[in-house]
Motif scaffolding. Structure first.
Motif, PDB file in Angstrom:
ATOM      1  N   ALA A  17       0.828  -1.206   0.000  1.00 42.39           N
ATOM      2  CA  ALA A  17       0.000   0.000   0.000  1.00 42.39           C
ATOM      3  C   ALA A  17       0.864   1.258   0.000  1.00 42.39           C
ATOM      4  CB  ALA A  17      -0.925  -0.009   1.218  1.00 42.39           C
ATOM      5  N   PHE A  18       1.919   1.270   0.802  1.00 44.40           N
ATOM      6  CA  PHE A  18       2.795   2.441   0.836  1.00 44.40           C
ATOM      7  C   PHE A  18       3.565   2.595  -0.466  1.00 44.40           C
ATOM      8  CE2 PHE A  18       1.973   2.471   5.364  1.00 44.40           C
ATOM      9  CZ  PHE A  18       2.074   3.810   5.694  1.00 44.40           C
ATOM     10  N   ARG A  19       3.983   1.482  -1.057  1.00 45.24           N
ATOM     11  CA  ARG A  19       4.666   1.557  -2.346  1.00 45.24           C
ATOM     12  C   ARG A  19       3.725   2.092  -3.426  1.00 45.24           C
ATOM     13  NH1 ARG A  19       7.522  -4.442  -2.117  1.00 45.24           N
ATOM     14  NH2 ARG A  19       9.286  -3.873  -0.749  1.00 45.24           N
ATOM     15  N   ALA A  20       2.508   1.547  -3.448  1.00 42.73           N
ATOM     16  CA  ALA A  20       1.524   2.019  -4.423  1.00 42.73           C
ATOM     17  C   ALA A  20       1.189   3.491  -4.185  1.00 42.73           C
ATOM     18  CB  ALA A  20       0.259   1.165  -4.345  1.00 42.73           C
ATOM     19  N   GLY A  21       1.074   3.873  -2.910  1.00 44.92           N
ATOM     20  CA  GLY A  21       0.783   5.265  -2.601  1.00 44.92           C
ATOM     21  C   GLY A  21       1.864   6.206  -3.088  1.00 44.92           C
TER      22      GLY A  21
END
Length: 308
Positions: A32-36
């Protein structure tokens, strides 16, 4: 037996090291943080040009087009990511081919954009009504979720984001010229119509990316609000673009942290943080303008007093 009501959200302990270790121990949160990160950078850059070009209505319509794309994907059983990108890019191509942003304040493009938006909404509700199983996805599709982001999706987002940013790097200067003064740019040989069509396709790809984080209804949280906030703080293009990226990333990651600890939609938190920054930027700008006016009145008042 443990009931669903007995399951509570994780508690924030104020021990930041332990809290982040807990968050990063889950693969879905890392994804999720990478995608964000990817989505925030891409959407902030594309959104900055969108705000400059006054095409926020087109951006909103493309976000609506993500809804039937994801709904169709759920209906037929293929990846929702492909549904997002397929419908958003297709809608962008329709607007680019049928609409023409001309001298009449883009009336023709606005009409085509509104038509596409209405048709996209109708298709989305049709696909949901045709689904015969237990569909738990509408809330996630409309308001965003980080639970279903996989490593393969992050990879796809990174590839698409790199392509979008690479194309923008190539066409950035002529696109900026065509956005500020399209008639003069056309007179100097800049392919304004081609750049407009290409930008709409890039906008569609960026919208499809953002929809997977914020949901289709709240995609403006990353597409519009950071750019609008940056424009409130500075008129310098380079600095404004950088601020837009930082604001989008801050809102997205702060939203992910809040959604991890609270059982509410991710899109609400991302939008809430972004909106708070926009309001604060307005306050800062008004305060700065009031200070400048008071400084301008000061010498005048002193001069009048001396003359008396």
């Amino acid at each position: 037996m443990m009931l669903a009501s007995d399951v509570s959200s994780p508690l924030f302990s104020w021990n930041l090291v332990a809290d982040f270790q807990d968050i990063w121990s889950y693969a879905f949160m890392v994804n999720a943080f990478r995608a964000g990160l990817i989505v925030s950078v891409v959407c902030a850059v594309v959104g900055w040009f969108m705000v400059l070009r006054r095409q926020t209505f087109a951006g909103h319509t493309l976000s609506v087009a993500a809804f039937p794309g994801a709904s169709l994907a759920v209906l037929v059983g293929f990846s929702t990511t492909l549904g997002y990108f397929g419908f958003c890019v297709a809608a962008a191509l329709v607007i680019a081919l049928l609409g023409r942003k001309g001298r009449a304040n883009g009336a023709e493009e606005s009409a085509v954009t509104g038509t596409v938006q209405a048709f996209a909404l109708a298709c989305g509700y049709l696909f949901i009504s045709l689904y015969k199983g237990l569909l738990e996805g509408p809330t996630a599709l409309l308001f965003g979720s980080f639970l279903g982001i996989t490593t393969s999706q992050v990879t796809l987002l990174a590839i698409v984001g790199a392509v979008v940013l690479a194309v923008l790097a190539v066409i950035g200067r002529p696109l900026l010229f065509a956005s500020v003064d399209p008639e003069v740019a056309a007179g100097r040989g800049v392919p304004v119509r081609l750049l407009s069509a290409l930008f709409l396709v890039l906008l569609g790809a960026a919208t499809a990316e953002a929809s997977q984080i914020t949901g289709t209804l709240l995609v403006f949280a990353l597409m519009v609000i950071p750019a609008a906030t940056a424009n409130q703080l500075t008129a310098r293009p380079g600095l404004s673009l950088l601020l837009s990226v930082l604001l989008a990333l801050g809102a997205c990651w702060a939203g992910l942290l809040a959604a991890y600890y609270q059982p509410y939609p991710l899109g609400f938190f991302v939008t809430g943080f972004a909106f708070a920054g926009y309001v604060l930027a307005h306050v800062v700008r008004r305060g700065r303008e009031a200070l400048e006016r008071s400084r301008e009145r000061g010498p005048v008042a002193v001069g009048l007093g001396g003359a008396a």
